[in-house]
Design a protein around this motif. Structure first.
Motif: not given
Ligand code: NI
Ligand code: OGA
Length: 385
Positions: A253, A255, A309
């Motif tokens: 994913h 952020d 990540h």
């Molecule tokens: Ni993250």
């Protein structure tokens, strides 16, 4: 229809109902978290946690223990503060390179109180070590809740669950969140207050450096917005997992915010996608890992990319991390900086976006990989893609 067949039909209806009931009961158990699954004595991961073979991590506990020789660029904040103007230009070039090539870097000499960091981590750990009856008081599936104890990645839409429990604290404004923050363990609130205040200061400092590296004048107005910016603190708890090769602590994913500042304990698990493969980030004692989020990708008009990540789990040690996600205020619109549109022939690459659009998206989609950001992209000549 013969009697035999009717009996058979009834039994299979009943079996189907029983199966459905069992599925429901299982889902109900899963929403209580992965630590709870261990507490009730499971010895292998339930099927809902098993990733399809192509998505499984190909790493062993041994790899994790011995570490990789991959090292993220290190940014020394103390050095940056003390440099002469000429040397500062070079240091900023290094930050720019780290942002472009990795989307991740680690900061040292950051000025956070290291004892405080340890105490925050310890208080968070004690929250998860409490019995389920205590933890569950903060359990809610309302993604807009100010305080939320939950599990997996995006509980509502995950097709495969992941091996993580979390406590999310919406820290802006802090005074509104605090009365709702768990009061057990007793020191948690105090530690959260100190940690949030310090990490917010560090975020502002790093954000100013990143804007400078990006070549955008750090406008007063923008920095003021960040001072009141949204701040989500996520305490992640990854219990030991009986089958770490079949599941993940967090799926790939990116952020959503501008920057994420991550404090991790000494157990490896974070992996970054770099040059078409996954690299494990060895925890560097007392450092903070910084990564670029979707909002900064948009603001930078694609010069800096948010990077995928994920988190591996292991079979022996619980792992903890505290992620601090920072962005503009909840009501602000994120858009490419004017100075970064049109110079060197680069048109606007992203649509304006706001938190409402993001929250709507994650409440109806499996928001892993960079799927939300994909919806914000424009084609290079500025038309809607
Ligand atoms: Ni993250
Ligand atoms: C996150 C995250 C990484 C980690 O919370 O978004 O990516 O190492 N955490 O726990």
């Amino acid at each position: 229809m013969g009697l035999d067949m009717m009996v058979e039909r009834n039994t299979s209806d009943q079996e189907e109902r029983e199966e459905e009931e069992e599925e429901k009961a299982a889902k109900n158990r899963y929403t209580k978290g992965v630590k709870h699954l261990l507490e009730i004595g499971i010895s292998s991961v339930p099927k809902d946690y098993i990733l399809p073979p192509q998505d499984r991590p190909r790493v062993t506990d041994k790899d994790l223990e011995h570490g990789s020789n991959f090292c993220l660029p290190v940014v020394d904040m103390a050095r940056l503060r003390s440099l002469s103007a000429a040397d500062r230009i070079q240091a900023l070039e290094a930050v720019d390179k780290a942002c472009k090539e990795y989307g991740f870097f680690q900061v040292v000499n950051h000025g956070m109180n290291e004892e405080g960091m340890r105490r925050m981590m310890a208080a968070g750990r004690r929250f998860f070590e409490q019995g389920f009856e205590e933890r569950k008081k903060w359990m809610t599936s309302d993604i807009r809740g100010k305080v939320r104890y939950g599990t997996s990645f995006n509980q509502i839409n995950d097709t495969v669950f992941c091996w993580r429990d979390f406590l999310k604290l919406n820290c802006q404004p802090l005074q509104e969140m605090l009365p709702l923050c768990p009061s057990s363990p007793k020191d948690l609130r105090d530690e959260v207050v100190s940690y949030v205040e310090e990490i917010q200061v560090l975020f502002l400092e790093i954000m100013a450096v990143v804007l400078e590296a990006l070549g955008v004048r750090k406008e007063e107005a923008l920095m003021e917005e960040f001072e009141e910016g949204s701040h989500m603190l996520i305490v992640n708890y990854f219990p030991p997992c009986p089958n770490p090769d079949l599941t993940l602590g967090m799926p790939p994913h990116s952020d959503y915010g501008f920057l994420t500042l991550l404090l991790q304990d000494d157990v490896a698990g974070l992996q970054v996608y770099h040059r078409d493969r996954w690299f494990t980030i060895n925890p560097l004692f007392n450092s903070i890992v910084v990564n670029i989020g979707d909002h900064l990708e948009i603001f930078s008009n694609g010069r800096y990319k948010s990077v995928l990540h994920r988190v591996l789990v292991n079979s022996t040690k619980p792992r903890m991390s505290i992620a601090s996600l920072h962005s503009l205020p909840f009501s602000s619109t994120v858009r490419p900086a004017a100075a970064l549109i049109d110079d060197a022939g680069r048109g606007r690459l992203y649509k304006d976006t706001d938190f409402a659009a993001f929250l709507n998206y994650i409440s109806s989609h499996d928001a892993n990989r960079k799927s939300f950001l994909e919806t914000r992209k424009l084609t290079p000549n500025g038309q809607r893609g």
